[in-house]
Design an enzyme around this catalytic site. Sequence first.
Site, short mmCIF file in Angstrom:
data_model
loop_
_atom_site.label_atom_id
_atom_site.label_comp_id
_atom_site.label_asym_id
_atom_site.label_seq_id
_atom_site.Cartn_x
_atom_site.Cartn_y
_atom_site.Cartn_z
CG HIS A 1 -5.44 2.29 6.49
ND1 HIS A 1 -5.19 2.94 5.31
CD2 HIS A 1 -6.71 2.64 6.86
CE1 HIS A 1 -6.25 3.66 4.97
NE2 HIS A 1 -7.19 3.50 5.88
CG ASP B 1 -12.30 1.38 9.35
OD1 ASP B 1 -13.11 2.32 9.30
OD2 ASP B 1 -11.49 1.14 8.45
#
Length: 573
Positions: free
Chosen positions: A394, A452
């Site tokens: 991330h 995600d």
Amino acid sequence: MQRRFSQVLREQWSHVYTEKIRKQGEADLETAVKFGKIEDFDIAQHKTIQSNECIILFPKIEKKTGDEMDYTEDTKDNDDIISPSRMGTNGNGKITKSEYTAYRLPLLYPTVGFPCIDVRALKGKTGVTTYDPGFLSTCSCHSTITYIDGPNGRLLHRGYEIQELCEKSDFVDLSFLLLYGELPGKNDRIHHETQIKKHSLVHEKLIEFYKGFRYNAHPMAIMCAVVGALSSFYHDEMDIHNLDHRLLSAYRIIAKMPTLAAMAYKTSIGQPIVYPKNSLSFAENFLYMMFSIPAEEYVINPIKAKALDKFLMLHADHEQNASTSTVRIAGSSHANPFACIASGITTLWGPAHGGANEAVLNMLGEIGSAENIPKYIAKAKDKKDPFRLMGFGHRVYKNYDPRAKVMQKICHELLEELQIKNEPLLDLAMELEKIALKDEYFIKRRLFPNVDFYSGIVLKALGIPRSMYTVLFAVGRTIGWISHWKEMIEDPKQRIGRPRQLYMGKGPRKYVNVDDRTDQHESLMGSYGKKKVDNDNNDNNDNNNTKTKKRGSVVLLKGINENGTAATNDDKK
């Protein structure tokens, strides 16, 4: 006659909370140190400085007018003008030394996080601006809603850890927390949830909007349009300086987003629109409007409802991201809240922001089967290979994404409960997770599965089509957007957003008559189906029996747009 919501809210509830709950942006940030010039500053004598100040030195500064550079040659390569060798110079390519001027800048300390240099007076007092594309090192506002500690993998909403909120609370509680600053008491929650449910219906005229979209319109395209169109129904109750109107608009947006999203989905598949049921919870209602049909009874699976509720919570807010910043800057112009939320939706639609979970499933589709996982992991490790494992690592979190831990648990619970078998993508995802979490390459670089990765799997298991993934993201993020909008409007020092720029174009130059100009497109002749011809040629070119259309010195081949791209069916109509 039933009294209007604004009257009831004003008398029974809102005034209590304007006193009881901390209002956001009540006062401007006060600093003990004021921005100012330091007279007779001697760097040799200043061995130490105070912990709440910064000292910055500027050379003798003169505003550039553009006359320092030579623009007499119209064909001059612009790259030479903005080349690194000229940066920091007056246009002559030479760096000179000069006397400096010292300024004292306030250093602001947050509740948690890194300190911030206060540069609000920088341009006015020094004539200098800062250059920070993407605001990577710039605080565009002060906020009390959400804090992200990327290095340590923490996400706080009003001070509460996201893991604890998801474990002990639900989306309705979280929406109250983000909007008002505190978790609701029993009566507060009843009132809050009642307001959401009573505003979940949309005007019948709005439903007619959906009939005007093409049968295969993308749900996000529909959402962009209808959310902005909501303002046409409430134009007399959108005074942003009125607390009652702000709260009323907030409830309308929060309540109607699931209804609008479900209507967009039903429109895209040609099924009749399903109205909300006030007896259901927020997440249950959304599933009901998405998947029920008039011909049969729809039974809501509590595990599915729980998974969707946690999905919405995990996407409720994430500090000053692209879409939230868009909502704030749109709101800074005092645009109505529905238009501001619509601007957030358009930003979220971008694949670099809201499309990551869909990209995960696309990647899994490319991998194909578990036997190919080692091959694709090797490709991901190869810096020269363009392939990247989506859903790992991330940009903000340099440790484990705290939202991923919650979503991972929900993901495994959901798959176990539903007993989904013979679903290649889901089986592949679980196998990829096992291999990646044990691989030293990913562990060393802290490339853990992020939210995600798991959310894409969860939405797939819930039966949500990929075209709706970003729509669900928007449904969850709406409470964050409207909370930031409300906080910004209530800041008495709020100003319209107006970023500066570092202009690197050409300076002032003389106008050139059309006959004396150089044709800038000559280098493109022959590309994309274009051919250079003499102006005396006839309009019909018999070369290769190709029909052409003449414009100036360029012939456009039939089926090719003026910009050189292939014409679509719509272009040809």
